[in-house]
Write an enzyme that holds these catalytic residues in place. Structure first.
Site: not given
Length: 361
Positions: A28, A40, A45-46, A83, A85, A123, A141, A205, A212, A221
């Site tokens: 980031r 990415e 899947q991780t 890792l 896949y 994605y 996603d 979420c 909540c 919501c």
């Protein structure tokens, strides 16, 4: 259709939450498309906690796309080991070579062109396009499905392509459009919005039992008001799991050497190494293995001992397969031609379940 004012209220509230609660993640702090692409692909899947050490290892070993392109595949697979896949790692390597050799190391600057890269789907292309180039394209996603389906009480089945289109259009409507090149303030651009909505799904979420009471959207919501939080999003299709039974034969000669093979067939663990494999229809016992080994599999060797590593029996769960794995020690009289010792063994890329076994030898 939602009004421009509604969209602004929604994204401002979401982004304000994000700026106060976001995790400090290394990818980031950059707009470098190589680093964002790398992160990415790794995070597909991780979980973030699992992927972060791999991100640091890769960026240390391969600081640029040229470094990754110039590596050999075994280096890449070895660093990726654990890792899962593994097709991601093979595609990562091929794409790095394409970007380095065909595009002079420059990643495509648009969502449409990023989609042409091997291993880059909608994605990932949206993530790179928005995070690196601030293109107004939404990232959708599992987190985004969950946040939007709950907030707007959308019961569309998220396994269907039409639903992906529905959520993508909704996310686009809600996001600030900004200006390509990052000219807009950081609080009102597509990149921040995409990061914010994914982070909100990851931290607030969450799939099960979200708190909540402390949610910034708890007064608006729809799922919370209708007591449907735990039933959304709707996902009808269930993954069919196949059980497979692997028997790995760990040959050992008087020098302590063994033999391994590369999995060259398409499917799981392609181009990773393994011990000689005997796949059966069910879990088998010593008598079954003893007969198979002596009659069919290793007829060129004189077998002087067979025993099961009973402590190493494991069920290894993949997305569509459960592998029931047994390891068998096969001692042979002859010197193994092309045998390999334990130190060299550890330098090869293995599926993590086999590497963990080797570590205990």
């Amino acid at each position: 259709m939602y009004s421009k004012n509604f969209s602004m209220i929604f994204h401002n509230q979401l982004i304000k939450w994000y700026l106060q609660n976001k995790r400090d993640l290394p990818w980031r702090n950059t707009t470098n498309p190589y680093l964002i692409w790398l992160s990415e692909i790794m995070l597909q899947q991780t979980r973030v906690a699992q992927g972060m050490p791999y991100f640091f290892s890769f960026t240390k070993e391969f600081p640029t796309v040229f470094d990754l392109a110039n590596a050999n595949e075994e280096q890449v697979l070895k660093l990726w080991q654990g890792l899962g896949y593994y097709s991601r790692a093979r595609n990562l390597h091929k794409t790095a070579q394409y970007v380095a050799n065909e595009l002079n190391g420059v990643f495509p600057p648009t969502y449409k062109d990023l989609l042409k890269l091997k291993g880059v789907g909608e994605y990932t292309a949206a993530a790179i396009a928005s995070f690196s180039y601030n293109e107004a394209v939404p990232v959708v996603d599992g987190n985004v499905f969950r946040v939007l389906s709950r907030y707007f009480d959308i019961e569309s089945d998220i396994t269907l392509p039409a639903t992906k289109k529905e959520f993508t259009e909704l996310a686009y409507e809600l996001m600030p459009k900004g200006t390509r090149g990052g000219a807009e303030p950081s609080e009102a651009n597509p990149a921040i919005f995409n990061q914010a909505i994914m982070e909100f799904g990851a931290l607030q979420c969450v799939p099960k039992s979200p708190d909540c009471k402390i949610c910034v959207f708890n007064d608006s919501c729809a799922a919370l008001q209708k007591k449907k939080v735990n039933t959304l999003p709707v996902k009808s299709k269930k993954t069919k799991v196949t059980n497979r039974f692997f028997n790995y034969f760990v040959l050992e000669d008087v020098l302590g050497n063994t033999v391994v093979q590369k999995r060259e067939a398409k499917g799981i663990w392609h181009n990773l190494y393994e011990f000689p494999l005997f796949e059966t229809q069910e879990i088998v016992d010593f008598d079954f293995v003893s007969k198979a080994v002596q009659d069919d599999i290793f007829s060129d060797y004189t077998i002087i001992g067979i025993e099961e590593y009973s402590h190493a029996t494991v069920i290894h769960k993949l997305s569509h397969q459960h592998l029931h794995i047994q390891f068998w020690k096969i001692r042979v009289k002859e010197i193994i031609k092309g045998g390999i010792d334990i130190n060299d063994l550890k330098t090869l890329p293995f599926p993590i379940v086999i590497y963990n076994f080797i570590e205990k030898l």
